[in-house]
Design a protein around this motif. Sequence first.
Motif, PDB file in Angstrom:
ATOM      1  N   PHE A 152      -0.522  -8.157 -16.010  1.00 58.15           N
ATOM      2  CA  PHE A 152       0.009  -8.546 -14.716  1.00 58.15           C
ATOM      3  C   PHE A 152       0.547  -9.979 -14.793  1.00 58.15           C
ATOM      4  N   THR A 153       1.671 -10.219 -14.156  1.00 52.72           N
ATOM      5  CA  THR A 153       2.274 -11.559 -14.169  1.00 52.72           C
ATOM      6  C   THR A 153       1.846 -12.401 -12.978  1.00 52.72           C
ATOM      7  N   GLY A 154       1.274 -11.767 -11.958  1.00 48.39           N
ATOM      8  CA  GLY A 154       0.836 -12.496 -10.774  1.00 48.39           C
ATOM      9  C   GLY A 154       0.374 -11.540  -9.697  1.00 48.39           C
ATOM     10  N   PRO A 155      -0.032 -12.070  -8.541  1.00 45.41           N
ATOM     11  CA  PRO A 155      -0.568 -11.227  -7.464  1.00 45.41           C
ATOM     12  C   PRO A 155       0.384 -10.118  -7.008  1.00 45.41           C
ATOM     13  N   ILE A 156       1.652 -10.442  -6.839  1.00 49.88           N
ATOM     14  CA  ILE A 156       2.611  -9.430  -6.378  1.00 49.88           C
ATOM     15  C   ILE A 156       2.748  -8.315  -7.401  1.00 49.88           C
ATOM     16  N   ASP A 157       2.741  -8.693  -8.689  1.00 46.80           N
ATOM     17  CA  ASP A 157       2.846  -7.700  -9.753  1.00 46.80           C
ATOM     18  C   ASP A 157       1.630  -6.778  -9.757  1.00 46.80           C
ATOM     19  N   VAL A 158       0.453  -7.340  -9.484  1.00 44.19           N
ATOM     20  CA  VAL A 158      -0.767  -6.526  -9.391  1.00 44.19           C
ATOM     21  C   VAL A 158      -0.617  -5.496  -8.279  1.00 44.19           C
ATOM     22  N   ILE A 159      -0.192  -5.953  -7.118  1.00 43.55           N
ATOM     23  CA  ILE A 159      -0.033  -5.052  -5.965  1.00 43.55           C
ATOM     24  C   ILE A 159       0.956  -3.938  -6.284  1.00 43.55           C
ATOM     25  N   GLN A 160       2.090  -4.309  -6.871  1.00 41.67           N
ATOM     26  CA  GLN A 160       3.133  -3.326  -7.162  1.00 41.67           C
ATOM     27  C   GLN A 160       2.645  -2.269  -8.156  1.00 41.67           C
ATOM     28  N   LYS A 161       1.972  -2.722  -9.212  1.00 34.43           N
ATOM     29  CA  LYS A 161       1.527  -1.786 -10.239  1.00 34.43           C
ATOM     30  C   LYS A 161       0.383  -0.904  -9.752  1.00 34.43           C
ATOM     31  N   LEU A 162      -0.530  -1.474  -8.997  1.00 34.24           N
ATOM     32  CA  LEU A 162      -1.620  -0.666  -8.452  1.00 34.24           C
ATOM     33  C   LEU A 162      -1.080   0.366  -7.470  1.00 34.24           C
ATOM     34  N   TYR A 163      -0.148  -0.068  -6.625  1.00 35.67           N
ATOM     35  CA  TYR A 163       0.407   0.856  -5.638  1.00 35.67           C
ATOM     36  C   TYR A 163       1.189   1.982  -6.315  1.00 35.67           C
ATOM     37  N   LYS A 164       1.951   1.640  -7.348  1.00 29.13           N
ATOM     38  CA  LYS A 164       2.716   2.653  -8.071  1.00 29.13           C
ATOM     39  C   LYS A 164       1.800   3.659  -8.741  1.00 29.13           C
ATOM     40  N   GLN A 165       0.662   3.184  -9.247  1.00 26.92           N
ATOM     41  CA  GLN A 165      -0.263   4.059  -9.955  1.00 26.92           C
ATOM     42  C   GLN A 165      -1.096   4.924  -9.009  1.00 26.92           C
ATOM     43  N   GLY A 166      -1.594   4.334  -7.928  1.00 30.89           N
ATOM     44  CA  GLY A 166      -2.517   5.098  -7.079  1.00 30.89           C
ATOM     45  C   GLY A 166      -2.403   4.854  -5.595  1.00 30.89           C
ATOM     46  N   GLY A 167      -1.349   4.149  -5.180  1.00 29.99           N
ATOM     47  CA  GLY A 167      -1.143   3.917  -3.756  1.00 29.99           C
ATOM     48  C   GLY A 167      -2.182   2.987  -3.143  1.00 29.99           C
ATOM     49  N   ILE A 168      -2.255   3.011  -1.825  1.00 33.34           N
ATOM     50  CA  ILE A 168      -3.185   2.151  -1.084  1.00 33.34           C
ATOM     51  C   ILE A 168      -4.627   2.419  -1.511  1.00 33.34           C
ATOM     52  N   ARG A 169      -4.914   3.658  -1.820  1.00 32.76           N
ATOM     53  CA  ARG A 169      -6.278   4.029  -2.220  1.00 32.76           C
ATOM     54  C   ARG A 169      -6.749   3.216  -3.425  1.00 32.76           C
ATOM     55  N   LEU A 170      -5.864   3.021  -4.404  1.00 31.77           N
ATOM     56  CA  LEU A 170      -6.236   2.256  -5.591  1.00 31.77           C
ATOM     57  C   LEU A 170      -6.363   0.771  -5.261  1.00 31.77           C
ATOM     58  N   ILE A 171      -5.466   0.258  -4.438  1.00 32.10           N
ATOM     59  CA  ILE A 171      -5.550  -1.147  -4.046  1.00 32.10           C
ATOM     60  C   ILE A 171      -6.885  -1.435  -3.364  1.00 32.10           C
ATOM     61  N   TYR A 172      -7.362  -0.451  -2.588  1.00 31.32           N
ATOM     62  CA  TYR A 172      -8.623  -0.618  -1.866  1.00 31.32           C
ATOM     63  C   TYR A 172      -9.824  -0.087  -2.653  1.00 31.32           C
ATOM     64  N   ARG A 173      -9.655   0.093  -3.939  1.00 33.14           N
ATOM     65  CA  ARG A 173     -10.795   0.545  -4.742  1.00 33.14           C
ATOM     66  C   ARG A 173     -11.928  -0.479  -4.642  1.00 33.14           C
ATOM     67  N   GLY A 174     -13.118  -0.002  -4.389  1.00 30.60           N
ATOM     68  CA  GLY A 174     -14.259  -0.900  -4.210  1.00 30.60           C
ATOM     69  C   GLY A 174     -14.561  -1.224  -2.763  1.00 30.60           C
ATOM     70  N   LEU A 175     -13.819  -0.625  -1.824  1.00 27.43           N
ATOM     71  CA  LEU A 175     -14.040  -0.926  -0.402  1.00 27.43           C
ATOM     72  C   LEU A 175     -15.443  -0.541   0.053  1.00 27.43           C
ATOM     73  N   GLY A 176     -15.936   0.603  -0.403  1.00 33.25           N
ATOM     74  CA  GLY A 176     -17.270   1.038   0.012  1.00 33.25           C
ATOM     75  C   GLY A 176     -18.339   0.028  -0.350  1.00 33.25           C
ATOM     76  N   ALA A 177     -18.280  -0.470  -1.585  1.00 34.21           N
ATOM     77  CA  ALA A 177     -19.249  -1.477  -2.023  1.00 34.21           C
ATOM     78  C   ALA A 177     -19.064  -2.782  -1.268  1.00 34.21           C
ATOM     79  N   THR A 178     -17.805  -3.115  -0.966  1.00 35.07           N
ATOM     80  CA  THR A 178     -17.541  -4.340  -0.218  1.00 35.07           C
ATOM     81  C   THR A 178     -18.120  -4.254   1.186  1.00 35.07           C
ATOM     82  N   LEU A 179     -17.968  -3.100   1.837  1.00 37.63           N
ATOM     83  CA  LEU A 179     -18.532  -2.918   3.178  1.00 37.63           C
ATOM     84  C   LEU A 179     -20.049  -3.060   3.158  1.00 37.63           C
ATOM     85  N   LEU A 180     -20.695  -2.463   2.151  1.00 35.72           N
ATOM     86  CA  LEU A 180     -22.153  -2.557   2.043  1.00 35.72           C
ATOM     87  C   LEU A 180     -22.572  -3.989   1.755  1.00 35.72           C
TER      88      LEU A 180
END
Length: 300
Positions: A152-180
């Motif tokens: 990844f070259t930076g934050p925007i690149d991370v967002i773009q690549k994660l979204y392309k690979q798995g959409g919003i679901r991948l970007i929010y990976r770990g949400l359950g643990a974060t909520l707990l």
Amino acid sequence: MDGTTNGLDVDSLDDPYRAAKDIFAGTVGGIAQVLVGQPFDTTKVRIQSAPPGTYSSAVDVVRKLLQLEGPLAFYKGTLTPLIGIGAVVSVQFGVNEYMKRFFNKRNNGDKMTMQQFFISGSVSGLANSFLASPIEHIRIRLQTQTVGPKVFTGPIDVIQKLYKQGGIRLIYRGLGATLLRESIGAGSYFLTFEALVQRDMDKYHKPRKEVESWKNCLYGGLAGYAMWLSIYPVDVLKSNLQADNYKNPKFKTYADSARFIFQKYGIRGFFKGFITTLLRAAPANAATFVAFEETMRLLG
């Protein structure tokens, strides 16, 4: 009466700009937290998510970072948390202050209970989780990049690549643990700070604005300890999930992550980086609360 209720100025309960002031002060606190805590956080994440045998200790992480990547490596991924954590902490403190005002009105001026302080903090943690989860995910992706070709070259690149690979679901990976983590951790965090401040106010018969800054610093550090002592293993699970290969992940569930950690390291694996986190907790959270309280005093 000294003109305060549970440390809130009586006049502030009807201040139409109160919420805006809370949010601004929280943003200042969040920026202070990132600037002070980021080097510790980078060290913690490296320890938590690195393959077995990569680092022997926190000191080894620091030494290798300095030798191979230079001192600026401790601030990898800082832009995202500097902006994002400012927003996260502003939400966290803003919601906590709102909940405190809610309980003050409900109690008709009687003191808030310890349970109410915990609930206020817990609600604030749940609210900020939806911001904190993707922000931490992006930061961890950048923090765990070592020498060599960068994924990844930076934050925007991370967002773009994660979204392309798995959409919003991948970007929010770990949400359950974060909520707990945030519901329990923020509850413990604000309960500890508020209990200590209230004790000081009651003992010396003074309003909140007269509690010395060095005491707010001390109480903030202790609040940070209380938070991490209550939720650290959950944070380890979250970090492992968010640092996993995003194209071919080893962990499909939290159970997969927990099983891997236990098989490789035993129970102690759930406390990897714990000392580094405790070292960070005092200065980072002391800075957060002092920045928040001092800003609130300036705003009135």
